[in-house]
Design a protein around this motif. Structure first.
Motif, PDB file in Angstrom:
ATOM      1  N   ALA A  79       0.934  -1.123   0.126  1.00 42.44           N
ATOM      2  CA  ALA A  79       0.109  -0.001  -0.027  1.00 42.44           C
ATOM      3  C   ALA A  79       0.912   1.220   0.038  1.00 42.44           C
ATOM      4  O   ALA A  79       0.658   2.395  -0.598  1.00 42.44           O
ATOM      5  N   LEU A  80       2.062   1.180   0.734  1.00 45.38           N
ATOM      6  CA  LEU A  80       2.911   2.352   0.664  1.00 45.38           C
ATOM      7  C   LEU A  80       3.627   2.474  -0.606  1.00 45.38           C
ATOM      8  O   LEU A  80       3.761   3.701  -1.145  1.00 45.38           O
ATOM      9  N   LEU A  81       3.854   1.555  -1.197  1.00 48.01           N
ATOM     10  CA  LEU A  81       4.423   1.568  -2.616  1.00 48.01           C
ATOM     11  C   LEU A  81       3.430   2.171  -3.623  1.00 48.01           C
ATOM     12  O   LEU A  81       3.951   3.055  -4.671  1.00 48.01           O
ATOM     13  N   GLU A  82       2.107   2.074  -3.515  1.00 47.66           N
ATOM     14  CA  GLU A  82       1.222   2.563  -4.439  1.00 47.66           C
ATOM     15  C   GLU A  82       1.170   4.142  -4.326  1.00 47.66           C
ATOM     16  O   GLU A  82       1.090   4.607  -5.630  1.00 47.66           O
ATOM     17  N   GLY A  83       1.573   4.860  -3.289  1.00 48.08           N
ATOM     18  CA  GLY A  83       1.423   6.150  -3.334  1.00 48.08           C
ATOM     19  C   GLY A  83       2.998   6.763  -3.261  1.00 48.08           C
ATOM     20  O   GLY A  83       3.170   8.022  -3.531  1.00 48.08           O
ATOM     21  N   ASN A  84       4.050   5.881  -2.956  1.00 50.33           N
ATOM     22  CA  ASN A  84       5.285   6.352  -3.209  1.00 50.33           C
ATOM     23  C   ASN A  84       6.283   5.337  -4.022  1.00 50.33           C
ATOM     24  O   ASN A  84       7.109   4.524  -3.271  1.00 50.33           O
ATOM     25  N   PRO A  85       5.960   5.127  -5.231  1.00 56.03           N
ATOM     26  CA  PRO A  85       6.738   4.236  -5.871  1.00 56.03           C
ATOM     27  C   PRO A  85       8.211   4.239  -6.069  1.00 56.03           C
ATOM     28  O   PRO A  85       8.858   3.382  -6.169  1.00 56.03           O
ATOM     29  N   ASP A  86       8.794   5.608  -5.711  1.00 53.86           N
ATOM     30  CA  ASP A  86      10.118   5.708  -5.850  1.00 53.86           C
ATOM     31  C   ASP A  86      10.935   5.618  -4.390  1.00 53.86           C
ATOM     32  O   ASP A  86      12.130   5.953  -4.229  1.00 53.86           O
ATOM     33  N   PHE A  87      10.166   5.282  -3.405  1.00 51.42           N
ATOM     34  CA  PHE A  87      10.678   4.992  -1.867  1.00 51.42           C
ATOM     35  C   PHE A  87      11.347   3.841  -1.982  1.00 51.42           C
ATOM     36  O   PHE A  87      10.694   2.800  -1.863  1.00 51.42           O
ATOM     37  N   LEU A  88      12.776   3.885  -2.412  1.00 54.59           N
ATOM     38  CA  LEU A  88      13.451   2.714  -2.563  1.00 54.59           C
ATOM     39  C   LEU A  88      13.673   1.864  -1.312  1.00 54.59           C
ATOM     40  O   LEU A  88      13.708   0.430  -1.340  1.00 54.59           O
ATOM     41  N   ARG A  89      13.627   2.180  -0.162  1.00 51.26           N
ATOM     42  CA  ARG A  89      13.653   1.542   1.121  1.00 51.26           C
ATOM     43  C   ARG A  89      12.506   0.657   1.498  1.00 51.26           C
ATOM     44  O   ARG A  89      12.392  -0.518   2.048  1.00 51.26           O
ATOM     45  N   VAL A  90      11.049   0.914   0.870  1.00 50.96           N
ATOM     46  CA  VAL A  90      10.162  -0.007   0.778  1.00 50.96           C
ATOM     47  C   VAL A  90      10.397  -1.074  -0.113  1.00 50.96           C
ATOM     48  O   VAL A  90      10.081  -2.200   0.365  1.00 50.96           O
ATOM     49  N   HIS A  91      11.025  -0.977  -1.270  1.00 47.82           N
ATOM     50  CA  HIS A  91      11.360  -1.986  -1.971  1.00 47.82           C
ATOM     51  C   HIS A  91      12.057  -2.917  -1.456  1.00 47.82           C
ATOM     52  O   HIS A  91      11.975  -4.307  -1.647  1.00 47.82           O
ATOM     53  N   ASP A  92      13.054  -2.382  -0.748  1.00 42.73           N
ATOM     54  CA  ASP A  92      14.073  -3.185  -0.078  1.00 42.73           C
ATOM     55  C   ASP A  92      13.357  -4.140   1.005  1.00 42.73           C
ATOM     56  O   ASP A  92      13.776  -5.101   1.188  1.00 42.73           O
ATOM     57  N   ALA A  93      12.611  -3.485   1.874  1.00 43.97           N
ATOM     58  CA  ALA A  93      12.009  -4.080   2.916  1.00 43.97           C
ATOM     59  C   ALA A  93      10.936  -5.225   2.521  1.00 43.97           C
ATOM     60  O   ALA A  93      10.993  -6.221   3.167  1.00 43.97           O
ATOM     61  N   LEU A  94      10.321  -4.811   1.234  1.00 42.11           N
ATOM     62  CA  LEU A  94       9.515  -5.747   0.793  1.00 42.11           C
ATOM     63  C   LEU A  94      10.084  -7.011   0.101  1.00 42.11           C
ATOM     64  O   LEU A  94       9.821  -8.143   0.331  1.00 42.11           O
ATOM     65  N   ALA A  95      11.349  -6.979  -0.496  1.00 36.97           N
ATOM     66  CA  ALA A  95      12.225  -8.055  -0.919  1.00 36.97           C
ATOM     67  C   ALA A  95      12.554  -8.798   0.284  1.00 36.97           C
ATOM     68  O   ALA A  95      12.809 -10.102   0.356  1.00 36.97           O
ATOM     69  N   GLU A  96      12.787  -8.051   1.349  1.00 33.52           N
ATOM     70  CA  GLU A  96      13.521  -8.796   2.335  1.00 33.52           C
ATOM     71  C   GLU A  96      12.606  -9.717   3.086  1.00 33.52           C
ATOM     72  O   GLU A  96      12.407 -10.971   3.540  1.00 33.52           O
TER      73      GLU A  96
END
Length: 96
Positions: A79-96
């Motif tokens: 949900a956080l990525l939907e509004g903030n697709p460039d927030f790289l730490r969210v991508h990293d956390a999701l991958a973890e």
């Protein structure tokens, strides 16, 4: 003197409202480093009640991971990525 540092951060945030989020962020980082996830979560919830901050939502998701709620954390991160697709730490956390 971790607790004293946390209290000082919270006091400074109250005294200088323009820096409240920054001061609380430091306090939350100190608490999570010390393993006081309950209090860190409470502060994150209080801060989010005042203002939607992506880093605070990320912090809550990370606390959910530490609690073992991987599905709940993944939903928050997506949900956080939907509004903030460039927030790289969210991508990293999701991958973890």
């Amino acid at each position: 003197e971790l607790q004293a540092a946390v209290e000082l951060c919270l006091q400074l945030g109250e005294q200088h409202r323009a820096f409240l989020a920054d001061c609380w962020r430091l306090a939350i980082d100190l608490l999570t480093t010390a393993g006081d996830d309950r209090r860190a979560g409470e502060l994150l919830q209080q801060l989010l009640a005042l203002k939607a901050l992506p880093w605070a939502l990320l912090g809550l998701a990370r606390l959910r991971v530490r609690e073992g709620d991987l599905d709940g954390a993944a939903q928050m991160l997506e949900a956080l990525l939907e509004g903030n697709p460039d927030f790289l730490r969210v991508h990293d956390a999701l991958a973890e």
